[in-house]
Design a protein around this motif. Structure first.
Motif, mmCIF file in Angstrom:
data_model
loop_
_atom_site.group_PDB
_atom_site.id
_atom_site.type_symbol
_atom_site.label_atom_id
_atom_site.label_comp_id
_atom_site.label_asym_id
_atom_site.label_seq_id
_atom_site.Cartn_x
_atom_site.Cartn_y
_atom_site.Cartn_z
ATOM 1 N N GLU A 157 67.217 0.134 -10.847
ATOM 2 C CA GLU A 157 68.602 0.617 -10.948
ATOM 3 C C GLU A 157 68.699 1.615 -12.086
ATOM 4 O O GLU A 157 67.850 1.650 -12.980
ATOM 5 C CB GLU A 157 69.560 -0.538 -11.242
ATOM 6 C CG GLU A 157 69.293 -1.175 -12.583
ATOM 7 C CD GLU A 157 70.437 -2.019 -13.132
ATOM 8 O OE1 GLU A 157 71.547 -1.969 -12.587
ATOM 9 O OE2 GLU A 157 70.203 -2.714 -14.126
ATOM 10 N N GLU A 192 59.221 -6.341 -15.797
ATOM 11 C CA GLU A 192 60.345 -5.403 -15.920
ATOM 12 C C GLU A 192 60.403 -4.775 -17.295
ATOM 13 O O GLU A 192 59.971 -5.368 -18.281
ATOM 14 C CB GLU A 192 61.662 -6.156 -15.720
ATOM 15 C CG GLU A 192 61.954 -6.458 -14.285
ATOM 16 C CD GLU A 192 63.341 -7.069 -14.158
ATOM 17 O OE1 GLU A 192 63.396 -8.246 -13.796
ATOM 18 O OE2 GLU A 192 64.349 -6.383 -14.430
ATOM 19 N N GLU A 201 66.880 -4.898 -0.493
ATOM 20 C CA GLU A 201 65.650 -4.261 -0.970
ATOM 21 C C GLU A 201 64.453 -5.177 -0.811
ATOM 22 O O GLU A 201 64.598 -6.406 -0.797
ATOM 23 C CB GLU A 201 65.771 -3.956 -2.476
ATOM 24 C CG GLU A 201 66.562 -2.740 -2.790
ATOM 25 C CD GLU A 201 66.694 -2.517 -4.296
ATOM 26 O OE1 GLU A 201 66.083 -3.251 -5.107
ATOM 27 O OE2 GLU A 201 67.443 -1.595 -4.656
ATOM 28 N N ASP A 202 63.278 -4.578 -0.781
ATOM 29 C CA ASP A 202 62.042 -5.359 -0.886
ATOM 30 C C ASP A 202 61.989 -5.941 -2.288
ATOM 31 O O ASP A 202 62.380 -5.264 -3.245
ATOM 32 C CB ASP A 202 60.811 -4.455 -0.719
ATOM 33 C CG ASP A 202 60.816 -3.766 0.628
ATOM 34 O OD1 ASP A 202 61.541 -4.228 1.524
ATOM 35 O OD2 ASP A 202 60.099 -2.750 0.771
ATOM 36 N N LEU A 251 60.148 -6.565 -5.483
ATOM 37 C CA LEU A 251 58.973 -6.001 -6.131
ATOM 38 C C LEU A 251 58.388 -7.006 -7.114
ATOM 39 O O LEU A 251 59.131 -7.757 -7.760
ATOM 40 C CB LEU A 251 59.344 -4.731 -6.896
ATOM 41 C CG LEU A 251 59.849 -3.563 -6.064
ATOM 42 C CD1 LEU A 251 60.209 -2.400 -6.957
ATOM 43 C CD2 LEU A 251 58.772 -3.137 -5.067
ATOM 44 N N LYS A 266 71.926 -6.690 -2.965
ATOM 45 C CA LYS A 266 72.730 -6.144 -4.071
ATOM 46 C C LYS A 266 74.062 -5.601 -3.572
ATOM 47 O O LYS A 266 74.097 -4.875 -2.580
ATOM 48 C CB LYS A 266 72.005 -4.954 -4.725
ATOM 49 C CG LYS A 266 70.634 -5.256 -5.240
ATOM 50 C CD LYS A 266 70.037 -4.043 -5.959
ATOM 51 C CE LYS A 266 68.697 -4.432 -6.573
ATOM 52 N NZ LYS A 266 68.107 -3.362 -7.378
ATOM 53 N N ASN A 322 71.321 -14.651 -11.960
ATOM 54 C CA ASN A 322 71.340 -13.554 -12.928
ATOM 55 C C ASN A 322 72.620 -13.565 -13.754
ATOM 56 O O ASN A 322 73.676 -13.990 -13.294
ATOM 57 C CB ASN A 322 71.239 -12.209 -12.198
ATOM 58 C CG ASN A 322 69.795 -11.803 -11.950
ATOM 59 O OD1 ASN A 322 68.880 -12.320 -12.593
ATOM 60 N ND2 ASN A 322 69.589 -10.889 -11.027
HETATM 61 P P1 AMP Z 1 69.636 -4.567 -11.099
HETATM 62 O O1 AMP Z 1 71.035 -4.799 -11.594
HETATM 63 O O2 AMP Z 1 69.578 -3.798 -9.832
HETATM 64 O O3 AMP Z 1 68.691 -4.088 -12.158
HETATM 65 O O4 AMP Z 1 69.093 -6.029 -10.787
HETATM 66 C C1 AMP Z 1 69.207 -7.082 -11.722
HETATM 67 C C2 AMP Z 1 67.895 -7.834 -11.787
HETATM 68 O O5 AMP Z 1 67.524 -8.303 -10.493
HETATM 69 C C3 AMP Z 1 66.737 -6.978 -12.257
HETATM 70 O O6 AMP Z 1 66.693 -6.911 -13.648
HETATM 71 C C4 AMP Z 1 65.567 -7.736 -11.641
HETATM 72 O O7 AMP Z 1 65.249 -8.877 -12.404
HETATM 73 C C5 AMP Z 1 66.112 -8.202 -10.322
HETATM 74 N N1 AMP Z 1 65.807 -7.226 -9.257
HETATM 75 C C6 AMP Z 1 66.610 -6.224 -8.812
HETATM 76 N N2 AMP Z 1 66.035 -5.539 -7.818
HETATM 77 C C7 AMP Z 1 64.828 -6.090 -7.619
HETATM 78 C C8 AMP Z 1 63.747 -5.828 -6.709
HETATM 79 N N3 AMP Z 1 63.818 -4.881 -5.778
HETATM 80 N N4 AMP Z 1 62.643 -6.614 -6.791
HETATM 81 C C9 AMP Z 1 62.569 -7.623 -7.692
HETATM 82 N N5 AMP Z 1 63.556 -7.934 -8.564
HETATM 83 C C10 AMP Z 1 64.682 -7.186 -8.544
#
Ligand code: AMP
Length: 425
Positions: free
Chosen positions: A283, A192, A185-186, A188, A143, A224
Motif C-alpha cells: 500500500e 514487511e 489480493e494474493d 505475499l 481489503k 490488524n
Molecule cells: P495495508 O493497509 O494494505 O498495508 O495492509 C495492512 C497489513 O496487512 C500489512 O501491513 C500486512 O501485514 C498485511 N497485508 C496487506 N496486504 C497483504 C498481502 N498482499 N500479502 C500479505 N499481507 C498483506
C-alpha cells in the motif's frame, strides 16, 4: 513562524515534539491535539475534518504553515484549502491523496508505472467477489478500497474467511462507503518494512527504514490494528535494497503522479513486503506512518520545520537530513479490548518520571487531561519510544519504561522488534 498541526494521535505528538525543537518556530498550535501535544504547544478545539474552521484559525493567528498528520483531512482537501487561502501546507492535495484514499487508483498507477505490487482484483459486487474467492486455493487478502483507519485489511488463510471478510466489508458495511469496492489480493510471503520519503513534487529524500507491527497479538496473531509498535532502522533493508526501492518504486510513483497532472508533495509512505522475488508494494500512505514515525523522529537530528518548508517550497534538494545512528523502538500501550470495543477514562500513572529523559520519550495518542490527571481517551493510548546502542538495547529500555506506566486494562505486545533482533544475531 507560527505552525498549525492537524491531528491528535501518537504521530502528531511525535511531530509536535520535533517541531517544538525548531529554532524557527514561534508558536505551535495543534488541532485538536492530546494531553501530550499540550506540552509542545497550544491545543485548539477544532476537529481534524472541520476544514473551514482550520483555515479561519490559521488566518486569524498568523499561521505560516499547516502540517497535516492524518489521511482523512488530506483526502478531504485540507491542503488545497490552505493554499487557496495563501497559507503553505505540508501534505498532498486532494487529488494526490487518492494514492492512499483509493486503493484502486493506486493499483492503476502502479500498473502503468511498472511497479511491483501484490497482484489483486477489484470488485464492486459481493457476488462476484464471493465467486472469485471461492475459486481460489491459496490464502487471500481482502481489503476495503477506501480509508478504514488502517483496519480495512483481512489476511485470510482459507476461502471461507475471505468470503466472510468480503461480506463484512461490502454487505455489513463495517467501514461504511470505504467498503463499496474491495480488492482481493494474493497473500505475499516475506518480511514487511515501511519506507517513508519526503517529496517536493520533483525530488525525493528517503528517511531511515522502519517496521510496524500491525496485528494485535504477539507473533503477529489476531486482527490488524493501527499499529502496535515499530522500530527503526529495519535490518531487512540493506543499502542495496534501499536503492532498489527508491529506483523501482518511489521514483516511478513520483514521476507517474507528475505525469498525471497531480504532482506529489508531502510524505510518501510505501508499505512493502520484501519477498524472495524482491520488494512488492502492499500500500501507499500519503502521510507519516503511526507508530513508525515515532522511532524515526527520535532518530532525526535535523530541523523538521526546515524540512517541511523545503517540501512546500520545492527546495528539498538543498537540504540534508542527519540521523542518530542509534536504533529506536516504540511499544504501543493500548486500551484493553482494542481494536474492538474498549473503555476510556482510565487514569494513567507513571508518566512524570520520563519528562526529563533524553533516551525515552512517551508519545501520547489517545489521552486527555481531566482535573489534572492524564486519562485514556482512545484505543492506542501511548507510544513508549526509546533509543539504544543496539536494537535489543532500545527494546529493553522501551519495555522497562512500559513496565512503569500503569492504567486499568493496559495491553501491549511483548515482542516488538524481535524480528530485527533475530536478524541481527
Ligand atoms: P495495508 O493497509 O494494505 O498495508 O495492509 C495492512 C497489513 O496487512 C500489512 O501491513 C500486512 O501485514 C498485511 N497485508 C496487506 N496486504 C497483504 C498481502 N498482499 N500479502 C500479505 N499481507 C498483506
Amino acid at each position: 513562524m507560527n505552525v498549525l498541526l492537524i491531528g491528535s494521535g501518537g504521530r502528531e505528538h511525535a511531530i509536535a515534539w520535533k517541531l517544538a525543537q525548531s529554532k524557527n518556530l514561534d508558536k505551535l498550535y495543534i488541532a485538536p491535539g492530546n494531553a501530550g501535544t499540550a506540552k509542545c504547544g497550544e491545543n485548539v478545539p477544532i476537529g481534524i475534518n472541520d476544514i473551514e474552521k482550520l483555515v479561519d484559525f490559521a488566518r486569524q493567528n498568523d499561521v505560516g504553515l499547516g502540517v497535516v498528520g492524518p489521511e482523512g483531512p488530506l483526502a478531504e482537501g485540507v491542503v488545497d484549502a490552505f493554499e487557496e487561502a495563501g497559507i503553505k501546507a505540508f501534505g498532498p492535495g486532494k487529488d494526490a491523496a487518492r494514492l492512499e484514499a483509493d486503493k484502486a487508483f493506486a493499483k492503476q498507477l502502479m500498473r502503468s508505472s511498472t511497479i511491483s505490487y501484490a497482484e489483486g482484483r477489484i470488485f464492486d459486487r459481493f457476488s462476484d467477489a464471493k465467486a472469485y474467492i471461492a475459486s481460489r486455493d491459496e490464502p487471500v487478502v481482502v481489503k476495503a478500497a477506501g480509508l478504514a483507519a488502517g483496519k480495512g485489511v483481512f489476511v485470510c488463510d482459507d476461502p471461507a474467511d475471505g468470503i466472510l471478510a468480503a461480506e463484512k466489508i461490502m454487505c455489513d458495511k463495517i467501514f461504511g462507503p470505504a467498503g463499496d469496492k474491495i480488492i482481493v489480493e494474493d497473500k505475499l510471503l516475506g518480511e514487511e518494512t515501511s519506507i517513508l520519503a519526503f517529496v517536493d513534487g520533483n525530488s525525493i529524500y528517503l528517511m531511515e527504514s522502519s517496521q510496524d507491527h500491525k496485528p494485535i497479538g504477539d507473533g503477529d496473531r489476531g486482527p490488524n490494528t493501527g499499529g502496535m509498535g515499530a522500530y527503526s532502522p529495519a535490518p531487512v533493508v540493506t543499502d542495496a535494497l534501499m536503492d532498489q526501492i527508491s529506483r523501482e518504486i518511489l521514483v516511478p510513483v513520483v514521476d507517474g503522479m507528475k505525469r498525471s497532472g497531480t504532482p506529489y508533495k508531502g510524505v510518501l509512505y510505501a508499505g512493502l513486503m520484501i519477498t524472495a522475488g524482491g520488494p512488492r508494494v502492499l500500500e501507499f500512505n500519503v502521510r507519516f506512518g503511526d507508530p513508525e514515525i515515532q522511532p524515526i523522529l527520535m532518530r532525526l537530528k535535523s530541523d523538521l520545520l526546515e524540512v517541511c518548508l523545503a517540501v512546500c517550497n520545492g527546495t528539498l534538494e538543498r537540504i540534508t537530513l542527519e540521523w542518530d545512528q542509534q536504533p529506536a523502538v516504540c511499544v504501543v500501550m493500548a486500551s484493553g479490548g482494542y481494536p474492538g470495543n474498549y473503555e476510556k477514562g482510565k487514569k494513567i500513572t507513571g508518566l512524570d518520571q520520563f519528562e526529563q529523559a533524553d533516551d525515552v520519550v512517551i508519545f501520547h495518542a489517545g489521552t486527555a487531561e481531566k482535573n489534572g490527571d492524564i486519562i485514556t481517551a482512545g484505543g492506542r493510548v501511548l507510544g513508549i519510544t526509546a533509543l539504544g546502542q543496539t536494537i535489543a538495547d532500545a527494546k529493553a529500555r522501551a519495555y522497562k519504561a512500559v513496565d512503569k506506566i500503569k492504567f486499568d486494562g493496559a495491553y501491549f505486545r511483548r515482542d516488538i522488534a524481535d524480528k530485527a533482533i533475530k536478524r541481527k544475531t
